[in-house]
Design a protein around this motif. Structure first.
Motif, PDB file in Angstrom:
ATOM      1  N   LEU A 513       0.836  -1.204   0.000  1.00 45.66           N
ATOM      2  CA  LEU A 513       0.000   0.000   0.000  1.00 45.66           C
ATOM      3  C   LEU A 513       0.870   1.253   0.000  1.00 45.66           C
ATOM      4  CD1 LEU A 513      -2.892   1.214   0.260  1.00 45.66           C
ATOM      5  CD2 LEU A 513      -2.531   1.188   2.724  1.00 45.66           C
ATOM      6  N   ALA A 514       1.941   1.217   0.784  1.00 45.46           N
ATOM      7  CA  ALA A 514       2.844   2.376   0.828  1.00 45.46           C
ATOM      8  C   ALA A 514       3.380   2.672  -0.558  1.00 45.46           C
ATOM      9  CB  ALA A 514       3.989   2.111   1.804  1.00 45.46           C
ATOM     10  N   ALA A 515       3.830   1.604  -1.253  1.00 49.67           N
ATOM     11  CA  ALA A 515       4.365   1.796  -2.608  1.00 49.67           C
ATOM     12  C   ALA A 515       3.283   2.348  -3.529  1.00 49.67           C
ATOM     13  CB  ALA A 515       4.907   0.476  -3.137  1.00 49.67           C
ATOM     14  N   GLN A 516       2.082   1.811  -3.372  1.00 52.43           N
ATOM     15  CA  GLN A 516       0.973   2.247  -4.212  1.00 52.43           C
ATOM     16  C   GLN A 516       0.653   3.717  -3.978  1.00 52.43           C
ATOM     17  OE1 GLN A 516      -2.399  -0.546  -3.983  1.00 52.43           O
ATOM     18  NE2 GLN A 516      -3.715   1.267  -3.937  1.00 52.43           N
ATOM     19  N   GLU A 517       0.766   4.170  -2.731  1.00 50.92           N
ATOM     20  CA  GLU A 517       0.436   5.559  -2.411  1.00 50.92           C
ATOM     21  C   GLU A 517       1.572   6.514  -2.734  1.00 50.92           C
ATOM     22  OE1 GLU A 517      -2.250   6.670   0.293  1.00 50.92           O
ATOM     23  OE2 GLU A 517      -3.411   4.994  -0.511  1.00 50.92           O
ATOM     24  N   GLY A 518       2.643   5.991  -3.269  1.00 47.71           N
ATOM     25  CA  GLY A 518       3.743   6.856  -3.688  1.00 47.71           C
ATOM     26  C   GLY A 518       4.884   6.917  -2.692  1.00 47.71           C
ATOM     27  N   PHE A 519       4.788   6.196  -1.584  1.00 52.16           N
ATOM     28  CA  PHE A 519       5.897   6.187  -0.615  1.00 52.16           C
ATOM     29  C   PHE A 519       6.835   5.048  -1.012  1.00 52.16           C
ATOM     30  CE2 PHE A 519       4.196   9.407   2.019  1.00 52.16           C
ATOM     31  CZ  PHE A 519       2.810   9.293   1.897  1.00 52.16           C
ATOM     32  N   ARG A 520       7.648   5.304  -2.048  1.00 50.37           N
ATOM     33  CA  ARG A 520       8.407   4.255  -2.685  1.00 50.37           C
ATOM     34  C   ARG A 520       9.817   4.114  -2.140  1.00 50.37           C
ATOM     35  NH1 ARG A 520       6.175   2.833  -7.573  1.00 50.37           N
ATOM     36  NH2 ARG A 520       8.174   2.607  -8.618  1.00 50.37           N
ATOM     37  N   SER A 521      10.309   5.109  -1.433  1.00 53.82           N
ATOM     38  CA  SER A 521      11.653   4.968  -0.862  1.00 53.82           C
ATOM     39  C   SER A 521      11.524   4.228   0.465  1.00 53.82           C
ATOM     40  CB  SER A 521      12.307   6.336  -0.654  1.00 53.82           C
ATOM     41  OG  SER A 521      12.266   6.691   0.711  1.00 53.82           O
ATOM     42  N   VAL A 522      12.563   3.505   0.813  1.00 58.77           N
ATOM     43  CA  VAL A 522      12.479   2.680   2.024  1.00 58.77           C
ATOM     44  C   VAL A 522      12.302   3.556   3.268  1.00 58.77           C
ATOM     45  CG1 VAL A 522      14.994   2.553   2.356  1.00 58.77           C
ATOM     46  CG2 VAL A 522      13.528   0.693   3.179  1.00 58.77           C
ATOM     47  N   TYR A 528       5.669   5.566   6.823  1.00 59.30           N
ATOM     48  CA  TYR A 528       4.252   5.464   6.484  1.00 59.30           C
ATOM     49  C   TYR A 528       3.624   4.247   7.138  1.00 59.30           C
ATOM     50  CZ  TYR A 528       0.023   5.753   3.655  1.00 59.30           C
ATOM     51  OH  TYR A 528      -1.285   5.872   3.248  1.00 59.30           O
ATOM     52  N   THR A 529       4.371   3.146   7.190  1.00 58.73           N
ATOM     53  CA  THR A 529       3.809   1.919   7.747  1.00 58.73           C
ATOM     54  C   THR A 529       4.200   1.715   9.203  1.00 58.73           C
ATOM     55  OG1 THR A 529       5.743   0.608   7.132  1.00 58.73           O
ATOM     56  CG2 THR A 529       3.982   0.752   5.493  1.00 58.73           C
ATOM     57  N   THR A 530       5.187   2.408   9.684  1.00 59.64           N
ATOM     58  CA  THR A 530       5.837   2.242  10.989  1.00 59.64           C
ATOM     59  C   THR A 530       6.596   0.934  11.103  1.00 59.64           C
ATOM     60  OG1 THR A 530       4.083   1.184  12.331  1.00 59.64           O
ATOM     61  CG2 THR A 530       3.967   3.574  12.075  1.00 59.64           C
ATOM     62  N   ALA A 545      10.870  -6.629   4.711  1.00 55.24           N
ATOM     63  CA  ALA A 545      10.009  -5.516   4.313  1.00 55.24           C
ATOM     64  C   ALA A 545      10.583  -4.783   3.114  1.00 55.24           C
ATOM     65  CB  ALA A 545       9.817  -4.551   5.487  1.00 55.24           C
ATOM     66  N   LEU A 546      11.884  -4.538   3.140  1.00 57.83           N
ATOM     67  CA  LEU A 546      12.435  -3.821   1.995  1.00 57.83           C
ATOM     68  C   LEU A 546      12.460  -4.707   0.757  1.00 57.83           C
ATOM     69  CD1 LEU A 546      15.704  -4.395   1.167  1.00 57.83           C
ATOM     70  CD2 LEU A 546      16.013  -3.478   3.449  1.00 57.83           C
ATOM     71  N   ALA A 547      12.514  -6.026   0.972  1.00 57.81           N
ATOM     72  CA  ALA A 547      12.440  -6.931  -0.175  1.00 57.81           C
ATOM     73  C   ALA A 547      11.052  -6.883  -0.802  1.00 57.81           C
ATOM     74  CB  ALA A 547      12.790  -8.350   0.257  1.00 57.81           C
ATOM     75  N   VAL A 548      10.031  -6.852   0.050  1.00 61.03           N
ATOM     76  CA  VAL A 548       8.662  -6.747  -0.454  1.00 61.03           C
ATOM     77  C   VAL A 548       8.475  -5.414  -1.181  1.00 61.03           C
ATOM     78  CG1 VAL A 548       6.233  -6.546   0.243  1.00 61.03           C
ATOM     79  CG2 VAL A 548       7.688  -8.309   1.266  1.00 61.03           C
ATOM     80  N   LEU A 549       9.038  -4.357  -0.619  1.00 62.78           N
ATOM     81  CA  LEU A 549       8.966  -3.044  -1.246  1.00 62.78           C
ATOM     82  C   LEU A 549       9.693  -3.055  -2.579  1.00 62.78           C
ATOM     83  CD1 LEU A 549       8.176   0.005  -0.981  1.00 62.78           C
ATOM     84  CD2 LEU A 549      10.451   0.366  -0.029  1.00 62.78           C
ATOM     85  N   ALA A 550      10.871  -3.717  -2.594  1.00 63.45           N
ATOM     86  CA  ALA A 550      11.671  -3.766  -3.816  1.00 63.45           C
ATOM     87  C   ALA A 550      10.887  -4.428  -4.932  1.00 63.45           C
ATOM     88  CB  ALA A 550      12.979  -4.514  -3.549  1.00 63.45           C
ATOM     89  N   GLU A 551      10.152  -5.466  -4.560  1.00 61.58           N
ATOM     90  CA  GLU A 551       9.358  -6.168  -5.562  1.00 61.58           C
ATOM     91  C   GLU A 551       8.186  -5.301  -6.011  1.00 61.58           C
ATOM     92  OE1 GLU A 551       6.985 -10.362  -5.936  1.00 61.58           O
ATOM     93  OE2 GLU A 551       8.556 -10.194  -4.418  1.00 61.58           O
ATOM     94  N   ALA A 552       7.563  -4.609  -5.087  1.00 63.60           N
ATOM     95  CA  ALA A 552       6.403  -3.791  -5.419  1.00 63.60           C
ATOM     96  C   ALA A 552       6.788  -2.618  -6.324  1.00 63.60           C
ATOM     97  CB  ALA A 552       5.745  -3.267  -4.144  1.00 63.60           C
TER      98      ALA A 552
END
Lengths: 974, 173
Positions: A513-522, A528-530, A545-552
């Motif tokens: 969701l963070a990536a989707q909302e534009g919060f794309r940097s770790v 955003y997610t705490t 978490a950063l791996a999931v973000l990296a994929e998103a």
């Protein structure tokens, strides 16, 4: 409570001969000496230990160590209460009282579990999008409600009055971590003769040798470790520190560390914790690695643990996990499964997404994943999706083995980031990130026992060479050298919430969701997610978490990177960092020689800088401070009073250039002062504002005594020292503080000469004169100066005679209808005379502002003179010192109030000035004020308004000369 | 008028906790000597280098800070024109700290490296004990003299005894 879940014969750290009783949530339990709270509860069959932060889901212990994210409890010790204590770290003691956190109602029936059903509305950042309407509800309703619901654990609201300590240590080599790599490094360094400090977080040294128990050099791992520790303990150049976590790497080889000194015992004489600052020439980080879980739906139930936690609880505390399903993506997980089986644990299934071709003593599901669990209050079944479909497997424990993250945090504390190592699917430290800190073993990605032992030896050899020492020949003992095969699996996609950060209740959905909302940097995703912001600081969630973000985001892990690592590595209690500084320990207490007598006379003491000074000396029948103060003022003006003025700074200045030096620091001229005379002087700061005022006495041709105000004594000394060093380097002048060397008392009033006569002193001294005197057989000094406006003297004797002299002075004063007087009366007397203190010289006034412009000599330079001539400091309209008297005599004035023209509103634009000092004057029968008013000297006679917004006080005052009483000064000069 | 009686700088000593003994110490007259620039004091006395303590019989010259030495155990010699001389007999409170655990006690208050090689016997240092500015003189492997500002004697006693208690309490764990 019976200990139904122990395996006989297992448990390195427990002593079955010493049972220990404790309570959890009010229920009585029994464990053994050496148990942690978590191990004792698990051994008793209790898996439910808390409720999660946001969704209030039932949770238990996930790990067997300090990285624990879920099993956080409150420890109650009488009136003291410590929240967020990791149950896996807290050792039990007889009578320990622990309580679970974060639930409304009983732990098993948490009313706030409704949050879990509302989860779709409570995703990451929900509070940015809700509670907006109506606006008025925010302050009164939403915010208080959120505050009550938020937070983890609760405080007692009382001061922490337990004993804590701080300490320093110095060494040649600090070894952080006593696993195989750290023990090898410490042993070799110790034998080479280095001063070594070996610190380990746990109760017993050995690291993973204790949990996994591999063979080392033909011995059982724990036995080999014990042998090394025994040798180190006997060496004089080694300090062993167990229960000690190194919390941070700082500049110049300084490390912070927190030692749990007596938290494993009931509170007593010993400090609970010690905060260490360790300065090491060199340091070696051998902190090992921490295991990762795997994110899959419902991976957070009590009973879902890390494989290393299951193995650790079994080996160290003999905890029987029951039927175990292992979900692993690496060879280490398979090794754990074999080891558990060998120790008698039933492995219901080994689940691995890799297509591993193995035959084992337990069921193997290759190419499979765990996709869910059942058992809300404690794991009952695990859902495994495999080639044949999805099976429900009964199990009491689900052991997750997602791979290992080197514990490299300290290497990043000086603002570097680690680097990604594809081969082990983990971050590793960047060499040279912290000067003087080397890394060895699993902390830099060497995962087999043999590799750790060899790496410890290799790294310490290099470090010893840096220290100029030769490493002794020590063969590296043989051990297993298994390869570390791993196929990264960060999250299983199977619908349902999959937890990444157990401590802050952050799921894979939140990160996406963070990536989707534009919060794309770790860094943005984190806030955003705490995720990673809980007490465990993301130890078991950051990488996933950063791996999931990296994929998103499609960016890949190396490009995504990590967030900033900051000290402390574990939570550090402020009580430990501030040990010794609580309450009065915050600062040294400076006591006068008259202190004991003043307190015996009933004087309340007030703080002036670090000194304690008497406020007033109450007499029988006086209702309050005002009555005493009024009386003391009148006694001084009509008879005589004595006061202790030892607190004023006294600086002894000597040398052929002393006079010349003082001409430079003072605005007026001291070189023309004759020996035996005293002159009032002003000092400016380099920026042209007034630094201090005080007297300067010439004791001889090359000998002066400078006095300063009490609270700024150190500041003036520092200023003079700076001027001397910076501008007068080669001059023949030396200064030393003698504030402490002299006890000095003020004798003020018309009967002052009579009092001196009682002491056997001839008071024939001109005003502003000084002379040596003898009193009571002691050589002292007499000064004729006045801060009260009456005939006044100050008498100084060496400090050791101060108490005795004060007694004589009080007796003599009382014999002349006089008294001892305190700070309140001292203040009234000086305000009546318009004498300024640092209430007026507050750092933003010029000499001219306080009416002392003529004291800045036109004939010479001085520190601050040039800056004092700047237009801003000399222009018209500046606020000038004035006196203020209430138009209606009975009205009270307030210091700090602002001044306005009579009919102007009390707004910033109409501000005319402010009040700095006020005093109730019995001499003039009304309150008096000193303050600063725009163009004040031209406005004497005007009536303006004093407006105290804080107390709602509005008073009409007349502007006048600040010297209210005896303007000619006849009383003090006479 | 009768003679004034002197009051001691600190009371409540000696104090022994565990292996450590804290006692009051009277150095007699203390004189601060600050040489003027470029002067050679050697005809009168040898001025100590930083950290140096020079003992000549009962007389000691203790380095006490930048360009400053404390003379104890004897009257101030005539240093007219060579140095500024100030009496410091009353400005300081002096104590001794002795015993097996003294380095551990001091480590709780003082950031200095107290290992034998870094702070040898017979040397001095200026440092802090918690918040107090102090002069330390090492008189033995496990013995120090400590001087602090006289008005802060109560805090000195409080902080040292607190550290002594903390160290002794560990032994009982």
């Amino acid at each position: 409570m019976s200990q139904s879940h122990r395996i006989p014969g297992k448990g390195l750290l427990i002593d079955r001969a010493r049972p220990v009783r404790f309570s959890f949530d009010g229920r009585a339990y029994q464990g053994f000496s050496g148990d942690t709270l978590a191990s004792a509860l698990l051994a008793s069959g209790t898996r439910l230990m808390g409720r999660s932060f946001k969704y209030h889901r039932p949770r238990g212990a996930m790990t067997a160590g300090s990285e624990e994210p879920s099993a956080l409890v409150e420890i109650h010790e009488g009136a003291q209460q410590t929240p967020n204590v990791r149950a896996t770290v807290q050792e039990i003691y007889e009578g320990l009282e622990a309580r679970s956190q974060n639930h409304l109602g009983p732990l098993a029936f948490d009313l706030l579990a409704v949050n879990d059903w509302m989860a779709p509305f409570l995703s990451a950042g929900f509070y940015y999008k809700t509670f907006m309407w109506p606006r008025a509800f925010w302050e009164k309703l939403y915010e208080p409600a959120i505050r009550r619901a938020a937070g983890l654990g609760s405080l007692s609201g009382r001061h922490d009055e337990a004993v804590y300590e701080k300490a320093f240590a110095h060494c040649d080599l600090l070894v952080i971590g006593a696993g195989p790599a750290g023990l090898m490094a410490a042993l070799i360094a110790a034998r080479a003769g280095a001063d070594v400090i070996l610190a380990d977080e746990e109760v017993r040294m050995g690291g993973r040798l204790l949990a996994d128990q591999p063979e080392v050099g033909g011995q059982a791992g724990p036995d080999w470790a014990a042998g090394v520790v025994a040798e180190l303990a006997a060496l004089p150049n080694v300090r062993l520190m167990t229960r000690t976590t190194v919390t941070g790497a700082y500049d110049d080889g300084t490390f912070g560390a927190l030692e749990r000194v007596s938290l494993h015992r009931a509170p007593g004489e010993a400090p609970r914790e010690c905060f260490w600052r360790i300065v090491a020439q060199r340091a070696i980080l051998a902190a090992g690695a921490l295991e990762r879980p795997i994110a899959h739906p419902d991976n957070d139930r009590p009973g879902v643990m890390l494989a290393s936690g299951v193995a650790g609880h079994l080996a160290k505390w003999g905890v029987n996990p029951g039927r175990v399903v292992i979900f692993s993506n690496n060879d280490g997980g398979l090794a754990a499964a074999r080891s558990l089986t060998a120790q008698g644990v039933e492995i219901a299934a080994y689940v691995d997404p890799r297509p591993i071709p193995v035959t084992e003593d337990f069921p193997v599901y290759a190419g499979a994943e765990v996709v869910g669990t059942r058992g809300r209050m404690g794991l009952k079944e695990v859902a495994v999706r495999h080639k044949g479909g999805t099976s429900m497997i009964e199990a009491r424990t689900l052991a997750l083995a997602g791979g290992w993250n080197p514990t490299l945090h300290l290497t990043c504390h000086l603002n570097t980031r680690p680097q990604w190592d594809e081969k082990i699917a983990a971050f590793v430290p960047r060499p040279g990130a912290v000067p003087g800190l080397s890394v060895t073993g699993a902390a830099r990605g060497r995962f087999s026992t043999a590799a750790c032992l060899a790496d410890g030896a290799a790294v310490v050899t290099e470090v010893l060479a840096d220290l100029g020492l030769r490493a002794p020949d020590l063969p590296v003992p043989g051990a297993e050298d298994r390869p570390y095969g791993i196929a990264p699996l960060w999250a299983v996609d199977a619908g349902g919430r999959a937890w990444l950060d157990f401590a802050n209740d952050v799921t894979t959905k939140d990160v996406k969701l963070a990536a989707q909302e534009g919060f794309r940097s770790v860094e943005h995703m984190k806030r955003y997610t705490t995720q990673g912001m809980a007490p465990d600081q993301g130890k078991s969630s950051n990488v996933a978490a950063l791996a999931v973000l990296a994929e998103a985001t499609g960016q890949g892990i190396p490009a995504t990177g990590t967030t900033t690592y900051r000290p402390p590595f574990i939570p550090v209690s402020i009580a430990a960092m501030g040990a010794g500084g609580r309450a009065e320990g915050f600062a040294p207490r400076r006591l006068l020689t008259s202190d004991a007598r003043s307190r015996a006379m009933g004087a309340p003491m007030i703080e002036a800088g670090l000194w304690y000074r008497p406020s007033y000396f109450p007499r029988q029948g006086e209702a309050d401070w005002r009555a005493a103060c009024d009386r003391e003022v009148m006694q001084v003006r009509e008879h005589v009073g004595v006061a202790d003025v030892s607190t004023l700074g006294k600086i002894d200045v000597q040398g052929a250039d002393a006079a010349r030096f003082l001409d430079l620091v003072y605005t007026n001229t001291m070189s023309t002062l004759a020996p035996g005379k005293v002159r009032y002087g002003l000092m400016l700061r380099e920026d042209g504002f007034v630094l201090d005022d005080g007297t300067c006495a010439r004791l001889g041709p090359e000998h002066f005594l400078v006095t300063t105000t009490t609270a700024a004594a150190g500041l003036v000394m520092r200023h003079m020292d700076f001027v001397h060093q910076a501008f007068c380097g080669g001059w023949d002048v030396r200064m030393s503080s003698v504030t402490e060397s002299w006890a000095q008392f003020c004798i003020a009033g018309p009967k002052a000469p009579a009092l001196l006569a009682v002491l056997g002193i001839n008071a024939d001294l001109p005003f502003m004169g000084c002379a040596p005197v003898t009193v009571g057989g002691v050589r002292g000094r007499l000064f004729r100066i006045s801060f009260s406006g009456e005939q006044g003297y100050e008498i100084a004797v060496p400090t050791r005679y101060g108490a005795a002299l004060f007694d004589r002075l009080v007796e003599a004063a009382q014999g002349l209808e006089g008294c001892a007087y305190g700070m309140e009366a001292l203040n009234v007397l000086r305000v009546e005379k318009g004498f300024i203190t640092h209430a007026e010289i507050h750092g933003r006034v010029t000499a001219d502002d306080v009416g002392l412009g003529k004291m800045v000599s036109g004939k010479k330079d001085c520190i601050g003179k040039a800056a004092s001539l700047r237009p801003g400091l000399t222009e018209a309209g500046r606020e000038q010192l004035v006196g203020l008297m209430p138009v209606n005599q009975g009205e009270v004035l307030s210091a700090g109030a602002h001044l306005y023209n009579e009919r102007d509103p009390a707004t910033r634009e109409h501000n005319q000035g402010y009040v700095t000092s006020v005093a109730p004057s019995p001499t003039l029968g009304c309150w008096l004020g000193l303050g600063f008013l725009k163009d004040g000297r031209a406005r004497h006679g005007q009536v303006i308004r004093l407006d105290d917004g804080l107390r709602g006080r509005k008073v009409l005052v007349e502007v006048c000369d600040p010297v209210f009483f005896d303007p000619e000064g006849g009383r003090m000069r006479g | 008028m009768a003679e004034l009686i002197a009051t001691p700088a600190v009371t409540g000593l000696p104090l022994t906790i565990g292996s450590v003994r804290l006692a009051a110490f009277d150095p007699g007259p203390v004189t601060a000597i600050a040489p003027y620039p470029g002067r050679d004091l050697s005809p009168v006395l040898r001025f100590p280098a930083p950290g140096e303590v020079i003992e000549e019989g009962a007389r000691r010259l203790i380095w006490a800070g930048r360009g400053m030495a404390f003379l104890t155990g004897g009257p101030a010699p005539d240093l007219g024109g060579l140095a500024a001389v100030t009496d410091q007999s009353d400005g300081w409170v002096w104590v001794t700290l002795e015993g097996r655990d003294v380095p551990a006690v001091l480590a709780r208050l003082c950031p200095l490296d107290l290992r034998a090689a870094a702070f040898p016997v017979g040397t001095s240092a200026r440092s802090v004990l918690q918040h107090l500015s102090v002069l330390l003189i090492r008189t033995g492997p496990e013995a120090f003299q400590i001087a602090a500002y006289r008005s802060m004697a109560g805090t000195l006693l409080h902080d040292l005894s607190g550290a002594m208690k903390a160290v002794a309490a560990r032994a009982a764990l």
